[in-house]
Design a protein around this motif. Structure first.
Motif, PDB file in Angstrom:
ATOM      1  N   PRO A 543      26.471 -23.783 -30.155  1.00 21.99           N
ATOM      2  CA  PRO A 543      25.091 -23.818 -29.667  1.00 21.99           C
ATOM      3  C   PRO A 543      24.462 -22.430 -29.740  1.00 21.99           C
ATOM      4  O   PRO A 543      25.142 -21.402 -29.623  1.00 21.99           O
ATOM      5  CB  PRO A 543      25.250 -24.286 -28.221  1.00 21.99           C
ATOM      6  CG  PRO A 543      26.623 -23.857 -27.827  1.00 21.99           C
ATOM      7  CD  PRO A 543      27.464 -23.981 -29.067  1.00 21.99           C
ATOM      8  N   PRO A 545      22.393 -19.512 -28.129  1.00 17.06           N
ATOM      9  CA  PRO A 545      21.900 -19.008 -26.837  1.00 17.06           C
ATOM     10  C   PRO A 545      20.445 -18.549 -26.992  1.00 17.06           C
ATOM     11  O   PRO A 545      20.137 -17.699 -27.819  1.00 17.06           O
ATOM     12  CB  PRO A 545      22.838 -17.841 -26.531  1.00 17.06           C
ATOM     13  CG  PRO A 545      23.354 -17.395 -27.860  1.00 17.06           C
ATOM     14  CD  PRO A 545      23.356 -18.592 -28.759  1.00 17.06           C
ATOM     15  N   THR A 563      22.920 -19.337 -19.083  1.00 11.92           N
ATOM     16  CA  THR A 563      22.484 -19.214 -20.473  1.00 11.92           C
ATOM     17  C   THR A 563      21.803 -20.505 -20.884  1.00 11.92           C
ATOM     18  O   THR A 563      22.303 -21.610 -20.596  1.00 11.92           O
ATOM     19  CB  THR A 563      23.672 -18.947 -21.403  1.00 11.92           C
ATOM     20  OG1 THR A 563      24.383 -17.786 -20.945  1.00 11.92           O
ATOM     21  CG2 THR A 563      23.182 -18.696 -22.823  1.00 11.92           C
ATOM     22  N   TYR A 565      20.796 -22.958 -23.815  1.00  7.92           N
ATOM     23  CA  TYR A 565      21.311 -23.281 -25.161  1.00  7.92           C
ATOM     24  C   TYR A 565      20.518 -24.426 -25.790  1.00  7.92           C
ATOM     25  O   TYR A 565      19.931 -25.265 -25.100  1.00  7.92           O
ATOM     26  CB  TYR A 565      22.762 -23.739 -25.081  1.00  7.92           C
ATOM     27  CG  TYR A 565      23.776 -22.707 -24.677  1.00  7.92           C
ATOM     28  CD1 TYR A 565      24.261 -21.784 -25.593  1.00  7.92           C
ATOM     29  CD2 TYR A 565      24.295 -22.704 -23.379  1.00  7.92           C
ATOM     30  CE1 TYR A 565      25.234 -20.858 -25.226  1.00  7.92           C
ATOM     31  CE2 TYR A 565      25.261 -21.791 -23.000  1.00  7.92           C
ATOM     32  CZ  TYR A 565      25.727 -20.855 -23.928  1.00  7.92           C
ATOM     33  OH  TYR A 565      26.686 -19.941 -23.558  1.00  7.92           O
ATOM     34  N   ARG A 566      20.586 -24.458 -27.129  1.00  5.08           N
ATOM     35  CA  ARG A 566      20.253 -25.649 -27.901  1.00  5.08           C
ATOM     36  C   ARG A 566      21.144 -25.656 -29.133  1.00  5.08           C
ATOM     37  O   ARG A 566      21.728 -24.628 -29.508  1.00  5.08           O
ATOM     38  CB  ARG A 566      18.778 -25.683 -28.300  1.00  5.08           C
ATOM     39  CG  ARG A 566      18.379 -24.610 -29.299  1.00  5.08           C
ATOM     40  CD  ARG A 566      17.039 -24.915 -29.947  1.00  5.08           C
ATOM     41  NE  ARG A 566      17.112 -26.155 -30.745  1.00  5.08           N
ATOM     42  CZ  ARG A 566      16.129 -26.538 -31.556  1.00  5.08           C
ATOM     43  NH1 ARG A 566      15.027 -25.823 -31.662  1.00  5.08           N
ATOM     44  NH2 ARG A 566      16.274 -27.638 -32.261  1.00  5.08           N
TER      45      ARG A 566
END
Length: 570
Positions: A543, A545, A563, A565-566
C-alpha cells in the motif's frame, strides 16, 4: 436574610429589571462564544451525540437513536431533537441543504442557549431568594464559572438539563417562600405548576429523571426540616405528573415498540444502574472527588463559596438559606456516593452555591461580626488560587506537553489573567465588590477567549481526528471514498469522515482496501500495522503511505502514530 430584607438600590428587593437580564444574557454570550465554531468535536460524548443527531437528519427517523449501525439508548431523545432542529435552522439561515455542510457548531446551539437560560434562571432564583443585587451577582458567577463555560461549548445534554433544573427550582423557591401567603386562585394558581412540570417533562426527555432527583431531594429535605409539606399542594402534583407523562410518554412508547424494550434495558439497566453500582468507562472514583475538584469547576468564585459557610450557618433557619441548603446538600451527597464521577455532574447545584455566595458577599463580608476567621480566609485563598491558577498554567503548559512547542498566546495569558485574578481577590477581600467582581469576570473572559479561540484549536496533537479529516480531504481518490480505521476509533473520526467510516482492526483495514481498490483508504495505527500488512499478503502490491499523523489520545492517555494508506492504481 429574606428577599424583603435585601439591600435596597436601583435593583429591587426580589426581582431584577429587564435590562439586568439582557445584560446578563449579553455577558454570558460573550463568555460562551469564543471557540464555539472553531473547536473540533470533543471525544467521546459530544461526538457521539452529534453523530447520532446527524444520522437522524440523514435518515428522517426521529424515534430511533443510532451511532452508525449501533443503537444508542443511554439517554432519551430530547437532546437529539434539539440538535437536529438547531442544525436544520442553522443550515436554512446559511442557505444550504440540511446536512450538506456538516459542522459541529450547529449541534452545539442547544447547549449554548441552554447555558444562557440557566444563567438567567439562576439570577431570577437568587433575586427571589436574596434580592436583586444578589441575583445579578449569582448570574455573573454562573456565566463565568469554568464548568458551565465548558458545557456551553459541547453538544451534550448537561447545559440543557441545567436550564430545566434551575427553572424547576425557581418555581419551588417561589412557592416555598410564599407558602404562608394566600393561595392563588384561577389562572394564577396554574402558572407556577405549569412552568415546573413542563420543565420537568423536558428534563426527563433530555436526561431521564435527573431533574426530578434534584427537585425531589430538595422538597424531601424541606418537608422533613420544616415538618410541613402542605405547600406542595400548590404544585398540583397529580395534574403535573400527567403533564410529564404527556410530554415524555409518546416517544417512550414509540421507542419501546421500536426497540422491543431494549431502550429501557440499556438506559436504565445498564447506563443508570451501572453508574450507581460501579464506575463506568474507568470513571469510578471515591467520595470527596467533587469537593476536591470544586476549586476548579466553580473557579474563579470557588473561594467565595467557602468564605460564605459561616454566613450560611448563622442564617440556616431563614427560609431562603434553608432552601439553598436543601438544594445543595442531598444532591451533592448522592453525587459523591455514586461511583461514576464526571466533573460536570454537580453542575445542577451550582446555582444555589452561587446564590448563597452572592448573598454572603453582599450581606456578610462587609460587617465585622460576619467576617470569616483568618484561617478560613487563608484556606479559601489557597484553594481558590490553586484551582484557578492550575487552569491558567495548564493553558501555557499543554501545548508544550502535546506538540512540543511554546504557544505565545498561552504564555501571555499567565501574567494577564493572573494579574486580573489577583486584583479581583484583593478587591473582594477589601469589600470593593464591584471592582472585585469586574476583575474576576475579566480574568475569566480573558482566559476563556484565549484558551478556546486560540490555544486549544492550535494544539494539533490533541485533534487527531481533525488531522485525519484534513489528510483524507487532500488525497481522497473518489468523492465517496470510505475510510477504514484500525487502532484508532474515536467517535469524532466518524463525525468528521462520515457515517460509512469503518472501525476495524488491522485485518479489516486490509480487507477494505482489497475490496475497494479504486477508492478505499485505510488509517492504521502503528500497533495494528503488522496485522494490516500481513493480511494484505504478498499477492497484493504494497500500500502507498499517503500521510503520517501523530498525536495524543486524551481519552486513553496514550500517544499514537497513524498512517493513511491506499493501494496503488493498477
Amino acid at each position: 436574610m429574606t428577599a424583603a430584607s435585601s439591600p435596597q438600590g436601583h435593583l429591587s428587593a426580589s426581582r431584577l429589571p429587564i435590562w439586568a437580564y439582557a445584560l446578563l444574557a449579553l455577558i454570558a454570550a460573550a463568555l460562551f462564544l469564543p471557540g464555539f465554531t472553531v473547536l473540533p468535536p470533543f471525544d467521546r460524548d459530544e461526538a457521539r451525540f452529534a453523530q447520532a443527531s446527524s444520522q437522524m437528519l440523514d435518515s428522517g427517523n426521529y424515534v430511533d437513536i443510532r451511532f452508525q449501525d449501533e443503537t444508542r439508548y443511554k439517554k432519551p431523545v430530547g437532546i437529539y431533537w434539539l440538535q437536529t432542529a438547531a442544525t436544520a435552522a442553522a443550515d436554512a439561515v446559511r442557505g444550504i441543504p440540511v446536512g450538506a455542510d456538516k459542522v459541529i457548531w450547529t449541534y452545539r446551539i442547544p447547549s449554548f442557549l441552554g447555558a444562557i437560560l440557566a444563567v438567567l434562571a439562576s439570577a431570577w432564583t437568587a433575586a427571589r431568594l436574596f434580592g436583586g443585587p444578589a441575583g445579578f451577582i449569582a448570574g455573573l458567577m454562573m456565566a463565568s464559572c469554568v464548568v458551565l463555560g465548558v458545557e456551553a461549548r459541547m453538544a451534550k445534554t448537561d447545559a440543557v438539563l441545567l436550564s430545566t433544573v434551575v427553572v424547576g427550582q425557581a418555581v419551588l423557591a417561589q412557592l416555598y417562600l410564599g407558602r404562608r401567603g394566600p393561595v392563588p386562585a384561577g389562572r394564577a394558581a396554574w402558572t407556577a405548576p405549569l412552568v415546573f412540570w413542563i420543565a420537568a417533562g423536558i428534563g426527563v426527555l433530555v436526561k431521564g429523571p435527573m431533574v426530578l432527583l434534584v427537585s425531589g431531594s430538595t422538597v424531601l429535605v424541606l418537608a422533613l426540616w420544616d415538618r410541613e409539606a402542605g405547600w406542595l399542594k400548590r404544585l398540583k402534583p397529580l395534574a403535573g405528573l400527567g403533564i410529564v407523562v404527556a410530554i415524555a410518554a409518546p416517544w417512550l412508547i414509540a421507542i419501546a415498540i421500536k426497540s422491543k424494550g431494549a431502550f429501557f434495558a440499556e438506559s436504565v439497566g445498564h447506563d443508570m444502574l451501572g453508574k450507581v453500582s460501579g464506575g463506568q468507562e474507568g470513571k469510578g472514583l471515591p467520595p470527596g472527588y467533587y469537593l476536591g475538584t470544586f476549586w476548579v469547576t466553580f473557579a474563579p468564585w470557588s473561594l467565595l463559596a467557602l468564605l460564605a459557610v459561616p454566613w450560611v450557618w448563622a442564617r440556616r433557619r431563614l427560609d431562603a438559606v434553608r432552601f439553598c441548603i436543601a438544594w445543595i446538600i442531598p444532591s451533592w451527597l448522592v453525587f459523591e456516593a455514586v461511583p461514576t464521577k464526571l466533573l460536570h455532574y454537580t453542575l445542577p447545584v451550582f446555582p444555589a452555591i452561587a446564590a448563597i455566595a452572592a448573598a454572603a458577599l453582599i450581606d456578610g463580608f462587609d460587617r465585622s461580626r460576619e467576617k470569616p476567621r483568618r484561617w478560613l480566609v487563608t484556606a479559601a485563598l489557597a484553594l481558590g488560587v490553586i484551582g484557578f491558577g492550575a487552569l491558567i498554567l495548564a493553558v501555557a503548559v499543554i501545548p508544550w506537553l502535546v506538540d512540543g512547542r511554546i504557544d505565545p498566546v498561552g504564555v501571555a495569558l499567565v501574567p494577564a489573567v493572573g494579574g486580573l485574578f489577583a486584583l479581583s481577590l484583593r478587591s473582594l477581600l477589601r469589600g470593593e465588590r464591584r471592582a472585585g467582581l469586574a476583575a474576576g469576570v475579566g480574568a475569566a473572559a480573558l482566559l476563556y477567549a484565549g484558551t478556546y479561540a486560540a490555544v486549544l484549536p492550535n494544539i494539533d496533537g490533541v485533534w487527531v481526528s481533525r488531522q485525519a479529516a484534513r489528510a483524507v480531504a487532500q488525497v481522497r481518490p473518489c468523492p465517496d471514498s470510505v475510510v477504514a480505521t484500525a487502532g484508532y476509533s474515536e467517535p469524532s473520526l466518524v463525525f468528521l469522515l462520515g457515517t460509512p467510516t469503518k472501525l476495524v482492526h488491522g485485518a479489516g483495514a486490509a480487507a477494505h482496501l482489497t475490496a475497494d481498490r479504486a477508492c478505499g483508504l485505510a488509517l492504521v495505527e502503528d500497533r495494528e500495522a503488522p496485522a494490516f500488512l500481513d493480511s494484505l499478503g504478498t499477492a497484493t502490491p504494497l500500500p502507498l503511505p499517503l500521510a503520517d499523523l501523530s498525536g495524543f489520545n486524551y481519552n486513553t492517555g496514550k500517544r499514537l502514530h497513524l498512517t493513511l494508506y491506499r493501494l496503488p492504481a493498477s
